[in-house]
Design an enzyme around this catalytic site. Structure first.
Site, short mmCIF file in Angstrom:
data_model
loop_
_atom_site.label_atom_id
_atom_site.label_comp_id
_atom_site.label_asym_id
_atom_site.label_seq_id
_atom_site.Cartn_x
_atom_site.Cartn_y
_atom_site.Cartn_z
CD GLU A 258 -3.06 -0.62 0.08
OE1 GLU A 258 -3.55 0.52 0.07
OE2 GLU A 258 -3.34 -1.49 -0.77
CG HIS A 278 -5.66 1.16 -3.06
ND1 HIS A 278 -5.45 0.23 -2.06
CD2 HIS A 278 -6.82 0.76 -3.66
CE1 HIS A 278 -6.42 -0.66 -2.06
NE2 HIS A 278 -7.27 -0.36 -3.03
#
Length: 312
Positions: A258, A278
């Protein structure tokens, strides 16, 4: 005999351990009579979280990891409500051993993710990022291509995959579907598609699923889109395939980890990749929806508990 009804059951301690998109005032109004505690544990170590929520009956969260250690250290824990589509950041085995219910907010970002897929595809085919930079340096027009008439391979035909299919038809594209019930093979989808868009969850069997063998089946003019989970794609294989011209480019909303992504990430060095941090789920509408779905799941769980006769 204890009378059946709300007063026959102990109230539950519900901890919202990170924001879910719904104000705590709305949560407490809907969960009347329950004790709701809001805190933001993002960045906390497990020990700090365990200490803060030691008496929790229910945890509500978005994408903060919940380890086996946390689950095993909370003796009253009965439910984990996840305001997110995926639950791979919650230790499934630890929860299963204690029969702790895990509920996700599946469906909250179907539209948001599907729309991003098409934004990325148009960005690739019309080189929108490159043209944005070029015009600032005296650049002139260049030739792109259209989505209309192209084949889009959709890997995974759940709610998001079906929404991608719907939009693809509206664009005049030809959907080619692969899922567990499809007649079409994965290899066939990769070899026949102008675009391949991934919409499968991250499971052991899907980790690294898009490997060099599949990538080499793609056309030199084709594009890969990943708005699902980064580790579904073998990142080293993708970088090699792009360097060798096996496919024309890729758009990635997710990577192996992430964000923030290290600046030296090999995939980010490729000029054939458009990457975003994201953002697929991150629209105002989706964020509100996931919080309300999670709140509904908690309310349903409490109602279910109330419908069961107390243990005497």
């Amino acid at each position: 005999m204890v009378p059946v009804g709300r007063q026959a059951f102990p109230f539950m301690k519900i901890y919202y351990i990170e924001p879910t998109g719904v104000p705590v005032e709305e949560v407490t109004a809907m969960l009347k009579g329950q004790e709701v505690v809001e805190l933001d544990s993002r960045g906390w170590a497990d020990e700090e979280l365990i200490s803060a929520v030691a008496d929790a009956d229910i945890l509500a969260l978005t994408n903060r990891p919940v380890s086996a250690r946390v689950i095993e250290s909370l003796p009253n824990l009965k439910m984990i409500a996840v305001a997110f589509a995926g639950t791979d950041h919650v230790d499934q085995e630890a929860a299963g051993r204690r029969n702790i219910l895990i509920k996700n907010a599946g469906g909250y970002a179907n539209t948001a993710v599907a729309e991003l897929v098409f934004g990325l595809m148009i960005s690739l085919t019309r080189n929108i990022p490159g043209n944005n930079q070029a015009i600032r340096c005296g650049g002139t027009t260049n030739t792109g291509s259209e989505l209309h008439g192209k084949t889009i391979g959709i890997i995974g035909h759940g709610a998001i995959g079906r929404e991608v299919e719907r939009l693809a038809i509206a664009f005049g594209m030809k959907p080619l579907i692969f899922d567990r019930n499809a007649q079409t093979t994965l290899e066939e989808v990769f070899s026949k598609s102008d675009f391949v868009s991934l919409h499968v969850p991250l499971f052991p069997e899907t980790r690294g699923m898009v490997d060099m063998d599949l990538l080499r089946r793609m056309r030199p003019t084709s594009f890969l889109i990943n708005c699902a989970r980064g580790p579904i794609v073998d990142s080293e294989a993708l970088k090699t395939a792009l360097d060798e011209g096996v496919l024309a480019g890729a758009a990635l909303d997710v990577l192996d980890t992430e964000p923030p992504i290290p600046a030296d990430c090999p995939l980010l060095q490729s000029d054939k990749i458009i990457a975003t941090p994201h953002i697929g789920f991150n629209t105002r509408e989706a964020l509100q929806a996931k919080g309300r779905i999670t709140l509904d799941h908690i309310a349903d769980f409490l109602a279910c508990c109330e419908s069961k006769p107390p243990q005497l």
